[in-house]
Every structure is written in structure tokens, then in C-alpha cells.
Design a protein around this motif. Structure first.
Motif, PDB file in Angstrom:
ATOM      1  N   PRO A  45      64.161  53.334  40.101  1.00  0.00           N
ATOM      2  CA  PRO A  45      63.096  52.749  40.920  1.00  0.00           C
ATOM      3  C   PRO A  45      63.651  52.074  42.166  1.00  0.00           C
ATOM      4  CG  PRO A  45      62.968  51.986  38.634  1.00  0.00           C
ATOM      5  CD  PRO A  45      64.241  52.746  38.775  1.00  0.00           C
ATOM      6  N   PRO A  81      57.584  51.440  41.189  1.00  0.00           N
ATOM      7  CA  PRO A  81      57.817  52.445  40.149  1.00  0.00           C
ATOM      8  C   PRO A  81      58.665  51.879  39.009  1.00  0.00           C
ATOM      9  CG  PRO A  81      58.248  53.359  42.310  1.00  0.00           C
ATOM     10  CD  PRO A  81      58.057  51.891  42.491  1.00  0.00           C
ATOM     11  N   CYS A 110      56.300  57.132  34.772  1.00  0.00           N
ATOM     12  CA  CYS A 110      56.357  55.702  35.083  1.00  0.00           C
ATOM     13  C   CYS A 110      55.855  54.927  33.871  1.00  0.00           C
ATOM     14  CB  CYS A 110      55.482  55.411  36.313  1.00  0.00           C
ATOM     15  SG  CYS A 110      55.388  53.657  36.742  1.00  0.00           S
TER      16      CYS A 110
END
Length: 129
Positions: A45, A81, A110
Motif C-alpha cells: 500500500p 489501500p 483490499c
């Protein structure tokens, strides 16, 4: 046949408001069509997968809090994310630094419930078996 994914590929999230571009660090030193090639491990992320703008997933704590504050009206919140697992399935027959290459049919999940897909792989002339 699937296409290999490279730096700058366009990603979309099922709960994201806008597409984003995949960031691939050129650590494996493999280039496809003059861009660093991605592997299934390029899922971190904000390092590999930037924000998708706003998130509309009710499972996202920020969205849940904003929705509760709006008396139950779904209210988007900033996307961060939460991709804890690698992209799947990847291209197991093509290894980059001992790791399967990322292809355009792979998905990344996710933790907020979104499904991240490759909209444009960034390659045109190359395919993976």
C-alpha cells in the motif's frame, strides 16, 4: 493471452473513486517495453499501489464513521489501500527475480473489501504464457 504488467499500469478498485498508476521499483532490473516489470509482490500500500481517491466500502472504518456521522447516508472517505496479500494468480511460468510476474488478469484484494484490477497493463506488444 495475458499481458505482463509494468510500471505505470492503470489500476482500478471496485470501491475506489478514481484509477491510479502502479508503481514498480526497478529492483529486479527487468524491463519490458522500456518499463520496469511488475511481480505479484508489488502489492504494498502507498508504495506500489497509491490511493484511489475516495473509498465507498462500508467495511472501511473511515467510511463507516463518516456514514454514521451522516445519519446512515453512505459517505465516501479518503482511500488508503490495505493490500496485505500478493496479487493472484500471477504468471507462474514467468519468473522475475524468482517471483512470478504480474499479468493483467491478476487481482489484489483490499482488506476493506475492494477488488483491485489491472485496467491497462502498460504493455502492447508482449504477452505471457
Amino acid at each position: 493471452m495475458p499481458q505482463p504488467v509494468v510500471a505505470g499500469a492503470e489500476l482500478t478498485c471496485s470501491f475506489g473513486a478514481a484509477p491510479t498508476a502502479l508503481i514498480v521499483l526497478p529492483k529486479a532490473r527487468v524491463f519490458i517495453e522500456q518499463r520496469p516489470a511488475a511481480t505479484i509482490m508489488d502489492h504494498l500500500p502507498l508504495i506500489n499501489i497509491p490511493t484511489f481517491g475516495l473509498c465507498t466500502s462500508p467495511a472501511n472504518p473511515a467510511v463507516a464513521a463518516a456514514t454514521a456521522a451522516a445519519m446512515g447516508v453512505l459517505t465516501p472517505a479518503p482511500c488508503v489501500p490495505l493490500t496485505e496479500a500478493p496479487w493472484l494468480p500471477g504468471a507462474p511460468t514467468v519468473l522475475i527475480g524468482g517471483v512470478p510476474a504480474l499479468d493483467n488478469v491478476s487481482v489484489c484484494v483490499c482488506a476493506s473489501g475492494g477488488c483491485i484490477n489491472v485496467a491497462l497493463a502498460g504493455t502492447v506488444h508482449t504477452v505471457v504464457p
